[in-house]
Design an enzyme around this catalytic site. Structure first.
Site, PDB file in Angstrom:
ATOM      1  N   HIS A 254       0.844  -1.209   0.000  1.00  0.00           N
ATOM      2  CA  HIS A 254       0.000   0.000   0.000  1.00  0.00           C
ATOM      3  C   HIS A 254       0.875   1.253   0.000  1.00  0.00           C
ATOM      4  O   HIS A 254       0.674   2.167  -0.805  1.00  0.00           O
ATOM      5  CB  HIS A 254      -0.907  -0.016   1.232  1.00  0.00           C
ATOM      6  CG  HIS A 254      -1.690   1.246   1.444  1.00  0.00           C
ATOM      7  ND1 HIS A 254      -3.004   1.387   1.060  1.00  0.00           N
ATOM      8  CD2 HIS A 254      -1.340   2.438   2.016  1.00  0.00           C
ATOM      9  CE1 HIS A 254      -3.426   2.607   1.370  1.00  0.00           C
ATOM     10  NE2 HIS A 254      -2.440   3.262   1.962  1.00  0.00           N
ATOM     11  N   GLU A 255       1.850   1.277   0.891  1.00  0.00           N
ATOM     12  CA  GLU A 255       2.676   2.483   1.023  1.00  0.00           C
ATOM     13  C   GLU A 255       3.607   2.663  -0.174  1.00  0.00           C
ATOM     14  O   GLU A 255       3.850   3.789  -0.609  1.00  0.00           O
ATOM     15  CB  GLU A 255       3.467   2.447   2.330  1.00  0.00           C
ATOM     16  CG  GLU A 255       2.603   2.436   3.588  1.00  0.00           C
ATOM     17  CD  GLU A 255       1.800   3.711   3.803  1.00  0.00           C
ATOM     18  OE1 GLU A 255       2.074   4.715   3.120  1.00  0.00           O
ATOM     19  OE2 GLU A 255       0.885   3.706   4.645  1.00  0.00           O
ATOM     20  N   HIS A 258       1.778   4.367  -2.858  1.00  0.00           N
ATOM     21  CA  HIS A 258       1.761   5.833  -2.741  1.00  0.00           C
ATOM     22  C   HIS A 258       2.997   6.446  -3.396  1.00  0.00           C
ATOM     23  O   HIS A 258       2.915   7.505  -4.026  1.00  0.00           O
ATOM     24  CB  HIS A 258       1.717   6.255  -1.274  1.00  0.00           C
ATOM     25  CG  HIS A 258       0.362   6.132  -0.649  1.00  0.00           C
ATOM     26  ND1 HIS A 258      -0.798   6.485  -1.300  1.00  0.00           N
ATOM     27  CD2 HIS A 258      -0.015   5.702   0.592  1.00  0.00           C
ATOM     28  CE1 HIS A 258      -1.835   6.283  -0.499  1.00  0.00           C
ATOM     29  NE2 HIS A 258      -1.388   5.802   0.652  1.00  0.00           N
ATOM     30  N   HIS A 264      -5.176   7.418  -2.225  1.00  0.00           N
ATOM     31  CA  HIS A 264      -6.144   6.504  -1.608  1.00  0.00           C
ATOM     32  C   HIS A 264      -7.312   6.254  -2.557  1.00  0.00           C
ATOM     33  O   HIS A 264      -7.875   7.186  -3.121  1.00  0.00           O
ATOM     34  CB  HIS A 264      -6.646   7.077  -0.278  1.00  0.00           C
ATOM     35  CG  HIS A 264      -5.641   6.948   0.815  1.00  0.00           C
ATOM     36  ND1 HIS A 264      -5.302   7.995   1.649  1.00  0.00           N
ATOM     37  CD2 HIS A 264      -4.891   5.886   1.212  1.00  0.00           C
ATOM     38  CE1 HIS A 264      -4.382   7.585   2.506  1.00  0.00           C
ATOM     39  NE2 HIS A 264      -4.114   6.314   2.264  1.00  0.00           N
ATOM     40  N   CYS A 265      -7.655   4.990  -2.712  1.00  0.00           N
ATOM     41  CA  CYS A 265      -8.719   4.597  -3.639  1.00  0.00           C
ATOM     42  C   CYS A 265     -10.092   4.843  -3.022  1.00  0.00           C
ATOM     43  O   CYS A 265     -10.334   4.495  -1.866  1.00  0.00           O
ATOM     44  CB  CYS A 265      -8.568   3.123  -4.004  1.00  0.00           C
ATOM     45  SG  CYS A 265      -9.811   2.569  -5.186  1.00  0.00           S
ATOM     46  N   CYS A 270     -10.277  -2.122  -2.364  1.00  0.00           N
ATOM     47  CA  CYS A 270      -8.943  -2.076  -2.979  1.00  0.00           C
ATOM     48  C   CYS A 270      -7.870  -1.952  -1.904  1.00  0.00           C
ATOM     49  O   CYS A 270      -8.095  -1.351  -0.845  1.00  0.00           O
ATOM     50  CB  CYS A 270      -8.889  -0.859  -3.909  1.00  0.00           C
ATOM     51  SG  CYS A 270      -7.307  -0.553  -4.722  1.00  0.00           S
ATOM     52  N   CYS A 289      -7.896  -2.730  -7.118  1.00  0.00           N
ATOM     53  CA  CYS A 289      -9.067  -2.681  -7.999  1.00  0.00           C
ATOM     54  C   CYS A 289      -8.565  -2.417  -9.423  1.00  0.00           C
ATOM     55  O   CYS A 289      -7.404  -2.027  -9.615  1.00  0.00           O
ATOM     56  CB  CYS A 289     -10.025  -1.587  -7.535  1.00  0.00           C
ATOM     57  SG  CYS A 289      -9.482   0.093  -7.931  1.00  0.00           S
ATOM     58  N   CYS A 292      -6.807   1.062  -9.955  1.00  0.00           N
ATOM     59  CA  CYS A 292      -5.458   1.174  -9.381  1.00  0.00           C
ATOM     60  C   CYS A 292      -4.479   0.211 -10.059  1.00  0.00           C
ATOM     61  O   CYS A 292      -3.290   0.518 -10.195  1.00  0.00           O
ATOM     62  CB  CYS A 292      -5.515   0.942  -7.875  1.00  0.00           C
ATOM     63  SG  CYS A 292      -6.392   2.265  -6.989  1.00  0.00           S
TER      64      CYS A 292
END
Length: 360
Positions: A254-255, A258, A264-265, A270, A289, A292
């Protein structure tokens, strides 16, 4: 519970855009990739569902943000893209990650292998582990949970100084809790898109963190020099379970997402959804998703089929750090320490469904 459901047209525009250049670019994807991504705006899709909010403390409710569609991502002048000379993700461990050297080494191998599969096509390299003292970061004892915390911003400065020439980004990982500023309780992770660095903590992912008997509690921080880091010597480290590994993989990817410029979705369930607390982080899926996924594919240039196959190999190969490595080789490397992948089995089944759509 609140369900965030967008119209088919809204999702289609978020995925493809109405810009003729981007529409043409999308149409150049192979038929299987288009078929999978088009699931984004199929109301009856069993692969991608809407975002669900369970409480007012969930991220979208408490941190209102403008959504980012593919066109906004593509057009972002500040977005960083890997180049031929900067295609390496570096991982820097800070402090011990496991209760023994072998566990610590294997855990970081598992995370490295996962990143290689998730960001398929990029190199993932390890920097030499460092103790907290080397970073010269500020630290404190959290007034509510009474555990040690290190200052995320100070760690980012340290990582920026250590960034190798061929690095797309450098990410720090630690089992010590983080705080971004004095007024905040904690943060799971923090990244600087401009500098291409991030720091992520897995301290709160242990099963006992929120229990009364958590062993990482510190009664009181002694009035010692701010340069005395001896308090971190032999500090408590949670057991590396399958759930902790899954949570770690989620936060790490996740990070890093970025750092690639993915915000952020707010479109579908997601990995890139924000999370304000552990229960919400657990609700967040491992997968991206289609919107993304399209962004990340644009940035990295991978084949979606090959990426998914690499992720399945990582799950299936219960002892290797490298997607596709033979069991004999990995068995030899890690001293018979099995990778705890039980929590990933459901996701593997989901990936196999996606591969079926891709390879029709």
């Amino acid at each position: 519970m609140q369900i965030i459901r967008h119209s088919e047209q809204t999702l289609k525009t978020a995925l493809i855009s109405k810009n003729p250049v981007l529409v043409s670019q999308y149409e150049k994807l192979n038929a299987g990739e288009q078929r999978l991504m088009n699931e984004a705006f199929q109301p009856a899709s069993d692969l991608f569902g809407p975002i669900t909010l369970h409480s007012p403390s969930d991220w979208i409710t408490s941190h209102p943000e403008a959504p980012q569609d593919f066109e906004q991502f593509f057009s972002d002048p500040y977005r960083k893209t890997p180049s031929p000379n900067k295609r390496s993700i570096y991982i820097q461990s800070i402090g011990s990650l496991g209760n023994t050297r072998i566990i610590s080494e294997e855990y970081i191998k598992w995370l490295t292998g996962y990143c290689k599969a998730y960001f398929y096509g990029l190199r993932v390299k390890l920097l030499e582990p460092v103790p907290v003292s080397v970073t010269r970061c500020s630290f404190r004892v959290n007034e509510n949970t009474h555990n040690l915390q290190i200052h995320a911003g100070d760690i980012l400065k340290f990582l920026k100084k250590k960034k190798p020439e061929d690095a797309f980004c450098v990410v720090g990982i630690t089992m010590i809790d983080l705080y971004p500023r004095d007024s905040w309780n904690f943060v799971f992770g923090q990244a600087s898109l401009t500098d291409g660095v991030g720091i992520f903590s897995f301290a709160r992912y242990g099963s006992d963190f929120y229990s009364m008997h958590y062993k990482g509690k510190v009664k009181k921080l002694k009035k010692t020099s701010s340069s005395d880091y001896s308090i971190f010597d032999n500090y408590y480290i949670p057991e590396i379970t399958s759930v902790l590994l899954l949570r770690s993989c989620k936060t790490l990817t996740h990070e890093i997402g970025h750092i690639f410029g993915l915000r952020h979705c707010q479109w579908l369930a997601c990995l890139m959804q924000g999370s304000n607390h552990l229960e919400e982080a657990d609700r967040r899926p491992l997968n991206l998703c289609p919107i993304c996924l399209h962004k990340l594919q644009c940035a990295v240039g991978f084949s979606i089929v090959e990426r998914y196959k690499a992720l399945v190999r990582w799950i299936d190969d219960e002892s290797s750090d490298t997607p596709g490595a033979t069991p004999e080789h990995s068995h030899e490397d890690n001293g018979n320490l099995p990778k705890p992948v039980e929590a990933f089995k459901e996701w593997k089944e989901w990936i196999i469904k996606c591969l079926a759509v891709l390879q029709k």
